[in-house]
Design a protein around this motif. Structure first.
Motif, mmCIF file in Angstrom:
data_model
loop_
_atom_site.group_PDB
_atom_site.id
_atom_site.type_symbol
_atom_site.label_atom_id
_atom_site.label_comp_id
_atom_site.label_asym_id
_atom_site.label_seq_id
_atom_site.Cartn_x
_atom_site.Cartn_y
_atom_site.Cartn_z
ATOM 1 N N MET A 193 0.836 -1.213 0.000
ATOM 2 C CA MET A 193 0.000 0.000 0.000
ATOM 3 C C MET A 193 0.868 1.260 0.000
ATOM 4 N N GLU A 194 1.922 1.228 0.865
ATOM 5 C CA GLU A 194 2.859 2.363 0.934
ATOM 6 C C GLU A 194 3.416 2.690 -0.449
ATOM 7 N N ALA A 195 3.807 1.602 -1.154
ATOM 8 C CA ALA A 195 4.427 1.779 -2.470
ATOM 9 C C ALA A 195 3.441 2.441 -3.429
ATOM 10 N N PHE A 196 2.184 2.014 -3.356
ATOM 11 C CA PHE A 196 1.156 2.569 -4.234
ATOM 12 C C PHE A 196 1.030 4.082 -4.012
ATOM 13 N N PHE A 197 0.978 4.482 -2.722
ATOM 14 C CA PHE A 197 0.830 5.903 -2.420
ATOM 15 C C PHE A 197 2.060 6.701 -2.838
ATOM 16 N N SER A 198 3.255 6.077 -2.694
ATOM 17 C CA SER A 198 4.433 6.838 -3.076
ATOM 18 C C SER A 198 4.494 7.017 -4.590
ATOM 19 N N ILE A 199 3.901 6.082 -5.333
ATOM 20 C CA ILE A 199 3.836 6.263 -6.785
ATOM 21 C C ILE A 199 2.927 7.461 -7.088
ATOM 22 N N LEU A 200 1.781 7.515 -6.395
ATOM 23 C CA LEU A 200 0.861 8.644 -6.590
ATOM 24 C C LEU A 200 1.552 9.970 -6.293
ATOM 25 N N ARG A 201 2.324 9.975 -5.196
ATOM 26 C CA ARG A 201 2.971 11.198 -4.744
ATOM 27 C C ARG A 201 3.923 11.745 -5.795
ATOM 28 N N TYR A 202 4.631 10.844 -6.434
ATOM 29 C CA TYR A 202 5.659 11.303 -7.364
ATOM 30 C C TYR A 202 5.214 11.219 -8.831
ATOM 31 N N ASN A 203 3.898 11.066 -9.026
ATOM 32 C CA ASN A 203 3.391 11.047 -10.388
ATOM 33 C C ASN A 203 3.502 12.451 -10.990
ATOM 34 N N SER A 204 4.556 12.648 -11.803
ATOM 35 C CA SER A 204 4.881 13.999 -12.249
ATOM 36 C C SER A 204 3.861 14.555 -13.243
ATOM 37 N N ALA A 205 3.043 13.670 -13.836
ATOM 38 C CA ALA A 205 2.070 14.154 -14.819
ATOM 39 C C ALA A 205 0.822 14.717 -14.159
ATOM 40 N N MET A 206 0.706 14.519 -12.873
ATOM 41 C CA MET A 206 -0.499 14.914 -12.137
ATOM 42 C C MET A 206 -0.720 16.440 -12.201
ATOM 43 N N THR A 207 -1.930 16.833 -12.590
ATOM 44 C CA THR A 207 -2.256 18.259 -12.609
ATOM 45 C C THR A 207 -3.478 18.529 -11.733
ATOM 46 N N THR A 208 -3.473 19.652 -11.058
ATOM 47 C CA THR A 208 -4.608 20.069 -10.230
ATOM 48 C C THR A 208 -4.956 21.499 -10.605
ATOM 49 N N LEU A 209 -6.250 21.728 -10.822
ATOM 50 C CA LEU A 209 -6.698 23.082 -11.159
ATOM 51 C C LEU A 209 -7.587 23.607 -10.029
ATOM 52 N N ILE A 210 -7.147 24.678 -9.412
ATOM 53 C CA ILE A 210 -7.934 25.328 -8.358
ATOM 54 C C ILE A 210 -8.699 26.469 -9.031
ATOM 55 N N LYS A 211 -10.020 26.388 -9.048
ATOM 56 C CA LYS A 211 -10.836 27.354 -9.802
ATOM 57 C C LYS A 211 -11.449 28.421 -8.898
ATOM 58 N N ASN A 212 -11.386 29.660 -9.388
ATOM 59 C CA ASN A 212 -12.126 30.788 -8.773
ATOM 60 C C ASN A 212 -11.784 31.098 -7.330
ATOM 61 N N ALA A 213 -10.544 30.917 -6.969
ATOM 62 C CA ALA A 213 -10.150 31.239 -5.586
ATOM 63 C C ALA A 213 -9.906 32.737 -5.456
ATOM 64 N N LEU A 214 -10.043 33.244 -4.235
ATOM 65 C CA LEU A 214 -9.595 34.607 -3.966
ATOM 66 C C LEU A 214 -8.123 34.458 -3.568
ATOM 67 N N VAL A 215 -7.240 34.726 -4.532
ATOM 68 C CA VAL A 215 -5.823 34.424 -4.338
ATOM 69 C C VAL A 215 -5.099 35.609 -3.696
ATOM 70 N N ILE A 216 -4.433 35.339 -2.589
ATOM 71 C CA ILE A 216 -3.537 36.338 -1.979
ATOM 72 C C ILE A 216 -2.122 35.811 -2.207
ATOM 73 N N PRO A 217 -1.444 36.300 -3.264
ATOM 74 C CA PRO A 217 -0.174 35.659 -3.646
ATOM 75 C C PRO A 217 1.017 36.030 -2.753
ATOM 76 N N MET A 218 0.873 37.117 -1.970
ATOM 77 C CA MET A 218 1.954 37.610 -1.100
ATOM 78 C C MET A 218 3.173 38.088 -1.909
ATOM 79 N N THR A 219 2.902 38.558 -3.132
ATOM 80 C CA THR A 219 3.980 39.083 -3.964
ATOM 81 C C THR A 219 3.926 40.610 -4.042
ATOM 82 N N GLU A 220 2.788 41.178 -3.686
ATOM 83 C CA GLU A 220 2.575 42.619 -3.828
ATOM 84 C C GLU A 220 1.701 43.062 -2.663
#
Ligand SMILES: [Zn+2]
Length: 439
Positions: free
Chosen positions: A1-28
């Protein structure tokens, strides 16, 4: 099971899209915008209006997105001693209760209490911590299980000979546990000038410089520490460390820095020493209020830390930000002493700077690691939202932390921990503590 999760963790193709957030980037300064964030390969790929498919899409239309918090000074496994003998008169009396307990600790105690501490960090939106404690390889193991990043202090007390012994004995163990994992780095964590000799500081500063580490130490926490230092060395703790060449040998971040003279502040400023403000601990142990406004005016980088759970008595960065804001207001007797944005800087980019991680974390911008916290504003204590900076600092608490990412990996979802079995961490820590009391 551990191995399965570590594969998920390092799956470099994985993309996540966070939509419509009120973003405070802390850059300005005091900037925020409604925006989408695309995470790819563990990094922030793009910010803006982003259409298209991702492996996972999160509707964040009721969320504030911030860089996840940096706890720049803690003792993670001191969760063991939470609420223990904490009505002592002062720091020295309290330490005299704590030190005998510390003599009895073993590897397993540190692992479970560090895992419990990691859970508490994640639940309060924090994914990076700077630690100072013993048997630190267990803390690495626990933080790795949790999925957070740690600057791990190789802890020193005593003299140079003792320091040499600890380097010889413990550095290899710590290195072996960390391996090539870039989520961890070793720093020199010298406890304080009242437990460590000048030659210990000189020796460890040299060692830290030789391995590309930083120096993490408690400085001028109490009036007594400063008075004793002047009596013994004819110098304040800051003057002493500077005269030993610590600040010029190795980048340093000092915890507490409560009792500072104008000269001390000038030294910290000219040597680019970062200060880690620990308001809850300083108030709880009646140590005093650090002159953060004075230090800010001199350009000193001020980060934020919870200190250990036995002198706070929690590890919540949400609470710590609130306390920092209230204490600044009260000490300066003006509500504009530290604006909510200033406090957010302390808990994000300033913490990253103190630890030398500002190129990787601390802001939300393309190319940086995706260390992001989503704070739910669709709740009674956040309505109406009005000013999002005030909302985070003065209205929100841990229950509003909805989702937490570290290097693109989701650690918390709808307030639930994904990497830690919380019940087990609680049960094991209780068992370890009962066992310690019997030793
Ligand atoms: Zn501390």
């Amino acid at each position: 099971m551990e191995a399965f999760f570590s594969i998920l963790r390092y799956n470099s193709a994985m993309t996540t899209l966070i939509k419509n957030a009120l973003v405070i980037p802390m850059t300005e300064r005091e900037h925020y915008e409604k925006s989408d964030i695309l995470i790819k390969d563990g990094k922030i790929e793009r910010i803006g209006t982003i259409d298209g498919k991702a492996d996972e899409t999160i509707d964040a239309s009721s969320m504030i997105a911030l860089p996840s918090f940096v706890n720049a000074h803690t003792h993670l496994s001191m969760t063991l001693m939470r609420n223990y003998k904490d009505t002592c008169e002062n720091l020295q009396d309290w330490l005299s209760e704590i030190f005998p307990i510390e003599d009895k600790l073993c590897d397993e105690d540190i692992y479970w209490s560090s895992l419990l501490g990691s859970a508490e960090l994640i639940e309060s939106g924090c994914t990076t911590f700077a630690d100072m404690y013993f048997f630190a390889w267990n803390t690495v193991k626990a933080a790795r299980k949790a999925g957070i990043r740690g600057i791990i202090g190789q802890t020193f007390m005593g003299d140079a000979e003792d320091a040499e012994h600890r380097i010889r004995e413990y550095e290899p163990r710590l290195r072996e546990e960390i391996g090539n994992d870039d989520m961890f780095r070793i720093d020199a964590a010298v406890h304080a000038i009242y437990t460590s000799t000048p030659d210990c500081y000189a020796k460890t500063a040299e060692w830290a410089a030789s391995i590309g580490a930083r120096m993490n130490t408690h400085i001028a926490e109490t009036r007594k520490e400063v008075d004793d230092s002047i009596r013994k060395y004819g110098k304040s703790p800051v003057e002493l460390l500077d005269s030993l060449g610590v600040f010029s040998t190795v980048p340093t971040y000092g915890a507490h820095c409560v009792h500072l003279s104008d000269n001390d502040i000038d030294i910290l400023s000219s040597r680019s020493v970062s200060v880690v403000h620990n308001p809850s601990s300083n108030m709880k142990l009646a140590s005093g209020a650090a002159p953060i406004m004075k230090m800010r005016k001199k350009g000193i980088n001020i980060a934020l830390g919870t200190d250990g759970a036995s002198s706070n008595n929690n590890l919540s960065m949400m609470k710590e930000m609130n306390t920092a804001a209230l204490l600044a207001t009260l000490s300066e007797m003006t509500p504009s002493a530290a604006r909510p944005y200033d406090i957010l800087e302390m808990a994000t980019i300033n913490g990253a700077r103190a630890l030398g991680l500002e190129d990787r974390i601390g802001t939300i911008e393309p190319g940086k690691d995706a260390d992001i916290v989503l704070i739910n504003t669709d709740d009674v204590n956040m309505t109406p939202l009005n000013d999002p900076f005030s909302a985070v600092i003065f209205s929100s608490d841990r229950k509003n932390i909805d989702t937490v990412f570290c290097k693109g990996r989701k650690l918390l979802e709808k307030g639930n921990l994904l990497t830690i079995d919380k019940d087990e961490a609680i049960r094991k820590t209780n068992e370890r503590w009962q066992d310690i009391l019997r030793r």
